[in-house]
Design an enzyme around this catalytic site. Structure first.
Site, PDB file in Angstrom:
ATOM      1  N   SER A 183       0.876  -1.308   0.021  1.00 37.21           N
ATOM      2  CA  SER A 183      -0.089  -0.117   0.079  1.00 37.21           C
ATOM      3  C   SER A 183       0.879   1.112  -0.111  1.00 37.21           C
ATOM      4  O   SER A 183       2.108   1.101   0.503  1.00 37.21           O
ATOM      5  CB  SER A 183      -0.792  -0.071   1.174  1.00 37.21           C
ATOM      6  OG  SER A 183      -1.545   1.229   1.449  1.00 37.21           O
ATOM      7  N   TYR A 198      -2.994  -0.117  10.301  1.00 38.31           N
ATOM      8  CA  TYR A 198      -3.160  -0.414   8.940  1.00 38.31           C
ATOM      9  C   TYR A 198      -1.745  -0.238   8.201  1.00 38.31           C
ATOM     10  O   TYR A 198      -1.298  -1.047   7.586  1.00 38.31           O
ATOM     11  CB  TYR A 198      -4.230   0.359   8.218  1.00 38.31           C
ATOM     12  CG  TYR A 198      -4.396   0.299   6.872  1.00 38.31           C
ATOM     13  CD1 TYR A 198      -4.996  -0.937   6.223  1.00 38.31           C
ATOM     14  CD2 TYR A 198      -3.726   1.143   5.925  1.00 38.31           C
ATOM     15  CE1 TYR A 198      -4.613  -1.001   4.684  1.00 38.31           C
ATOM     16  CE2 TYR A 198      -3.690   0.923   4.349  1.00 38.31           C
ATOM     17  CZ  TYR A 198      -4.253  -0.205   3.935  1.00 38.31           C
ATOM     18  OH  TYR A 198      -4.156  -0.424   2.766  1.00 38.31           O
TER      19      TYR A 198
END
Length: 226
Positions: A183, A198
């Protein structure tokens, strides 16, 4: 005095020249890295996946988005598919569409909810399913998603357990490839406030991929984070 003054005035010029040279070097390095990336992404011929790695691919999170798109590309490359997702209905729909677009493609499905209890046993069952298959490619795409900041490191546990279940077979066959989906939260953003866990789990995926690559490249296995 005059000579000393001249030397004093000369030093800033040398310093500016050194800085300019360093800037050019860094710019050239960045340009070279960009050129290599563009070549790898758009110009380099695709590898013959089935011959290079194996006959089957396991794709987690295969019913939507990136995972679904990757599944179709792998089927087009001639690989059999083990599609992993939490919805039996969506898995059946994707499986049917793959078989429609690529007649003769072999597709198996496995229902697995990475956010549910009993993850270790579920991934163990997935490992048993693929044990007799020539799995050459593993795509770790599935994540546990919430409409708020991730409360625990499910992404860490899921990718670790699935890789642990599939990788031993690749080692036995001496070939394989593992692709872990990362990501921008770890690769681009300097930080990601309010999504701390996250971002941290995605940073784990970065290092997990880098370290495994070093550990397993001598065994004929390619490992990368995308």
């Amino acid at each position: 005095m005059a000579a000393g003054a001249a030397c004093a005035h000369a030093r800033p010029g040398w310093a500016l020249a050194a800085l300019a040279a360093l800037g050019l070097l860094l710019a050239a390095r960045a340009a070279a890295r960009l050129a290599l990336w563009l070549h790898a992404a758009f110009l380099r011929p695709a590898r013959p996946l089935r011959r290079r790695y194996g006959a089957w691919a396991v794709v987690t999170g295969a019913t939507d988005g990136i995972g679904r798109a990757i599944a179709f590309r792998l089927a087009a490359a001639g690989l059999g598919l083990v599609l992993v997702g939490r919805s039996p209905e969506r898995l059946a729909a994707v499986s049917a569409e793959v078989e429609k677009r690529h007649p003769g493609a072999e597709v198996r499905t496995f229902v697995l909810d990475f956010a549910a209890d009993g993850l270790a046993a579920s991934v163990g069952a997935l490992g048993e399913l693929v044990r007799g298959l020539d799995v050459g490619v593993l795509v770790n795409n599935a994540v546990a998603c919430y409409p708020y900041a991730l409360p625990r490191g499910l992404n860490v546990e899921a990718i670790t357990r699935v890789t642990h279940a599939v990788l031993p077979g690749m080692v036995e066959r001496g070939r394989g490839a593992v692709v872990n989906m990362g990501s921008g939260a770890s690769a681009i953003l300097p930080c990601d406030p309010l999504y701390t866990v996250y971002a941290a789990t995605k940073t784990y995926i970065d290092q997990f991929s880098r370290c495994l690559y070093v550990e397993y490249r001598s065994k004929g296995i390619d490992i990368q984070r995308q």
